[in-house]
Every structure is written in C-alpha cells, then in structure tokens.
Write a protein that holds these residues in place. Sequence first.
Motif, short mmCIF file in Angstrom:
data_model
loop_
_atom_site.label_atom_id
_atom_site.label_comp_id
_atom_site.label_asym_id
_atom_site.label_seq_id
_atom_site.Cartn_x
_atom_site.Cartn_y
_atom_site.Cartn_z
N ASP A 241 28.09 18.15 -73.49
CA ASP A 241 26.83 18.78 -73.08
C ASP A 241 25.97 19.14 -74.30
O ASP A 241 24.74 19.16 -74.22
CB ASP A 241 27.08 20.05 -72.28
N PHE A 242 26.64 19.41 -75.43
CA PHE A 242 25.94 19.95 -76.59
C PHE A 242 26.06 19.12 -77.85
O PHE A 242 25.38 19.40 -78.84
CB PHE A 242 26.45 21.37 -76.87
N THR A 243 26.88 18.09 -77.84
CA THR A 243 27.05 17.28 -79.04
C THR A 243 27.70 15.95 -78.69
O THR A 243 28.30 15.80 -77.63
CB THR A 243 27.92 18.02 -80.08
N ALA A 244 27.56 14.97 -79.59
CA ALA A 244 28.29 13.71 -79.43
C ALA A 244 29.77 13.98 -79.66
O ALA A 244 30.15 14.76 -80.55
CB ALA A 244 27.76 12.68 -80.40
N VAL A 245 30.62 13.34 -78.88
CA VAL A 245 32.06 13.57 -78.94
C VAL A 245 32.78 12.24 -79.10
O VAL A 245 32.57 11.32 -78.32
CB VAL A 245 32.57 14.30 -77.67
N ASP A 246 33.64 12.15 -80.11
CA ASP A 246 34.39 10.93 -80.40
C ASP A 246 35.89 11.23 -80.32
O ASP A 246 36.40 12.06 -81.07
CB ASP A 246 34.03 10.42 -81.80
N VAL A 247 36.57 10.58 -79.38
CA VAL A 247 38.01 10.78 -79.21
C VAL A 247 38.81 9.57 -79.67
O VAL A 247 39.99 9.43 -79.33
CB VAL A 247 38.36 11.13 -77.74
N SER A 248 38.17 8.69 -80.43
CA SER A 248 38.81 7.43 -80.81
C SER A 248 40.15 7.63 -81.52
O SER A 248 41.08 6.85 -81.32
CB SER A 248 37.87 6.63 -81.73
N GLY A 249 40.26 8.68 -82.32
CA GLY A 249 41.49 8.89 -83.07
C GLY A 249 42.49 9.76 -82.38
O GLY A 249 43.64 9.88 -82.85
N SER A 250 42.13 10.38 -81.26
CA SER A 250 43.03 11.32 -80.60
C SER A 250 43.42 10.91 -79.19
O SER A 250 44.41 11.40 -78.65
CB SER A 250 42.36 12.71 -80.55
N TRP A 251 42.65 10.03 -78.56
CA TRP A 251 42.91 9.63 -77.18
C TRP A 251 44.19 8.81 -77.08
O TRP A 251 44.50 7.99 -77.95
CB TRP A 251 41.74 8.81 -76.66
N GLN A 252 44.95 9.06 -76.00
CA GLN A 252 46.19 8.32 -75.74
C GLN A 252 46.10 7.66 -74.37
O GLN A 252 45.52 8.22 -73.44
CB GLN A 252 47.39 9.27 -75.77
N ARG A 253 46.72 6.49 -74.25
CA ARG A 253 46.64 5.76 -72.98
C ARG A 253 47.28 6.54 -71.84
O ARG A 253 46.95 6.32 -70.67
CB ARG A 253 47.28 4.37 -73.10
N ALA A 254 48.15 7.48 -72.15
CA ALA A 254 48.73 8.32 -71.10
C ALA A 254 47.66 9.10 -70.35
O ALA A 254 47.87 9.51 -69.20
CB ALA A 254 49.74 9.29 -71.71
N GLU A 255 46.49 9.29 -70.97
CA GLU A 255 45.41 10.03 -70.32
C GLU A 255 44.82 9.28 -69.13
O GLU A 255 44.10 9.86 -68.32
CB GLU A 255 44.33 10.38 -71.35
N LEU A 256 45.13 7.98 -69.03
CA LEU A 256 44.69 7.21 -67.86
C LEU A 256 45.58 7.45 -66.64
O LEU A 256 45.17 7.17 -65.51
CB LEU A 256 44.71 5.72 -68.17
N GLU A 257 46.79 7.97 -66.85
CA GLU A 257 47.77 8.02 -65.77
C GLU A 257 47.31 8.81 -64.54
O GLU A 257 47.49 8.34 -63.41
CB GLU A 257 49.10 8.55 -66.31
N PRO A 258 46.70 9.99 -64.69
CA PRO A 258 46.25 10.68 -63.47
C PRO A 258 45.24 9.86 -62.68
O PRO A 258 45.30 9.82 -61.44
CB PRO A 258 45.63 11.98 -64.01
#
Length: 387
Positions: A241-258
């Motif tokens: 909402d307030f800034t550009a956000v980059d999760v390229s280095g922290s995102w894990q494929r497990a986050e797709l599971e839900p």
Amino acid sequence: MNQVKHPHLTRRSLLAGVGSAAVAAGLAGCESDSDRRTTASPTAVDERTLRRKIASLLVVGFRGERLDADDWIMKAIRNGLGGVILFDREVKTNAPRNITSPRQVTELVKSLREASPGRLIVSIDQEGGRITRLNPSDGFPATKSQAQVGAENSPAATRSWAEGLVRSLTRIGVNLNYAPVVDLNVNPDSPAVGELGRSFSAKPEVVVRNASEEIKAHRAAGVKTSIKHFPGLGSATGNTDFTAVDVSGSWQRAELEPFQQLIRERMTDSVLVGHLVNRQLDPNLPASLSRAVVTDLLRNQLGWHGPVVSDDMQAVAITSQYRPEEAVALAVEAGVDLLVFANQQTYNPNVVEQTVDTVVRMVRDGRINQERIDESVARVDALRPTS
C-alpha cells in the motif's frame, strides 16, 4: 488493501477449479458477418455495450456516509459499475469515510444497491483483528485476528469466530469479503502480514484448515470470499500500500500450498493477486500485472479458472512504477478479471471513466479482443449476489 488508520499499522498439477460460465452474448445480435471476422476492429464494437461490460469489471471506493442521486459514484453505478468497496476511515486523515454505525451503513448500502441496474458487488476487507472496517467504535462486535484464531487452531472455535464475523457483513448487506488471508507467516516481523496478525500460521495445513472453516461460514450466509495475496506475501519486509515490495530473495514455493489446496478442494470463490515483485516467477513485472503469475501459474498450473481479483490498483507499489493506464492494460493482459480501486492513496472521481477508456482503446487497437472481456464478465458474475 490492508490499509489501517496509520501507515505503520497497515495491510505438481492440480484438478481444475471452478469452470468459466458461458460467455455473455450481448454483442452477437448486433454484429454483421464482417463484424464477426474482425472482432478487434472499431466497426465491430458496440461501444455503449462494451463500456458497460468493462465498467462491470471494476470495484471502486468513494467518500460519503450518505449519498445523493447526483454523486459521481451513484451515476457510475447507474451506468453499470460492477461494485464498490467500503472503508470506515480515510487512510491519510483518519476521518470517517463510509461507516459510522450499523444503521447508517445499512442505509448507505441499500441506496447503492437500489441505484444499480444489476447485482452490485458490495465489498469490504473484514479479516478480523486490526484489519477490519466494522469496528466496536462504530457499533460492531470486536473480532479476533487470524493469528489468534490460528494459534487456537480449533475447528469449532474457528467456525464460531467466522460466523460472528459474517453476521456483521450480512447485517449491512456486504456480499464480498477480501478474506481470508492465506499467506504463510514465514516472517513474523513482516509489516504487511505477520506484524499485523493477519496470518493463521506458518504451517500450510493450519492455514488451510482455518481458512476452509472461514470460507464455509461465508458461503453458508451467501457471502463470497477472496483468498489472498497470491502467490504469497508472508515474507514481505514492506507493505505494498505504501511502497514497492520485492520478495524475490525470501519467497518459498511452500507459500503456494494454501492456494493449491484450497483450489483443489473447491474452497475458493476468487483469488486476489498481490502487487509484490517476485523475480523467481517473473523477472520484470509484479504478480498482479504478470501473465506468468496470473495465467501461467495460477490458471494453467494450479488449475484456477474462476475470478481473479487485483489488490488496490492505486497502491504505491503500482503507482510509483506505472502510469494508471499502463497498469490497467498490464493487469488485463495478465488475466485479472476484477480491478479494485480503493480511492484511498489517491482520490479520483474520474477513475471509472478513465479505466473504461483505457480498456476500450485496448480492444480498438487489437491489444485484446472482446472475447477476453466477455470471459471476465462471466467469471465476475459468479461473484455477484444471487438477488
């Protein structure tokens, strides 16, 4: 759309999901043979019909606890606007916006729905805890956060919590809730998720179990939901909402599971795509504007064929990087069906006309065809109230 009163507090293959509805045939009766051969040409476009179809794919925020017939949002609704989004407060000033009491907002929603020639989407972010628009200060019951609910992790307790939350929605006439959050709590200090208590758990199975109970409670009351923020915002170190956000280095494929499990188990009404940058999935574009994320990953790999909803198209993560017309064009090309404009970070009473103009130009220029618009109309119709 996880805005709260102040910025430091804000917001394998699978079976196919819900199939698309039959495409609307509103243009067929007025097309000649040559029209059908050149669907992208200006002569093929019944512009008035096309503009109403595009307007039906927009959800817009507005100011006012009560409205007159001449207010711009009422005119937009009469001209086919698809939906509205309600807020209790202005993000920048903390002044009241749409909600001051149950009776007041019920009357407001009634007037909005009466102005609509169709089935108006009345939407809200009512997650529980700190991300709520229906609060005790305005006469509504307090609600636990998803983090508190997930920590207890009791189906019966979750069901009771969700039913209480939904009662507030049906009491005032809301029919679409941008919830539940199904991001994993992989970063408890995340200012977008963990810090605000928005995630049920860091464990996919806990998230799915509690989200399923919440969705069932909504469905039982006739309220649609939107699981968010695809493809996973739980590791974010900023708030889109307030800034550009980059999760390229922290995102894990497990986050797709839900998301995967809820789609597979047919516990999904719509999927809200976040504005996060994830170069593991697209080297150039944020998820909400990325065909690689929306079409290739969400639709083709995960099998979701129902409505895809944008996060707030006026969030700083988008407006700081893209012109409004460019962002709209990219979102439509990516495969997003329902575009949400909260009118919080910037207030634009002309946003409906400007967005419709952008998409009409895309059709005229052959950038997209009318069939693409009709597909979104059919998907979004599945989110509308039955009456």
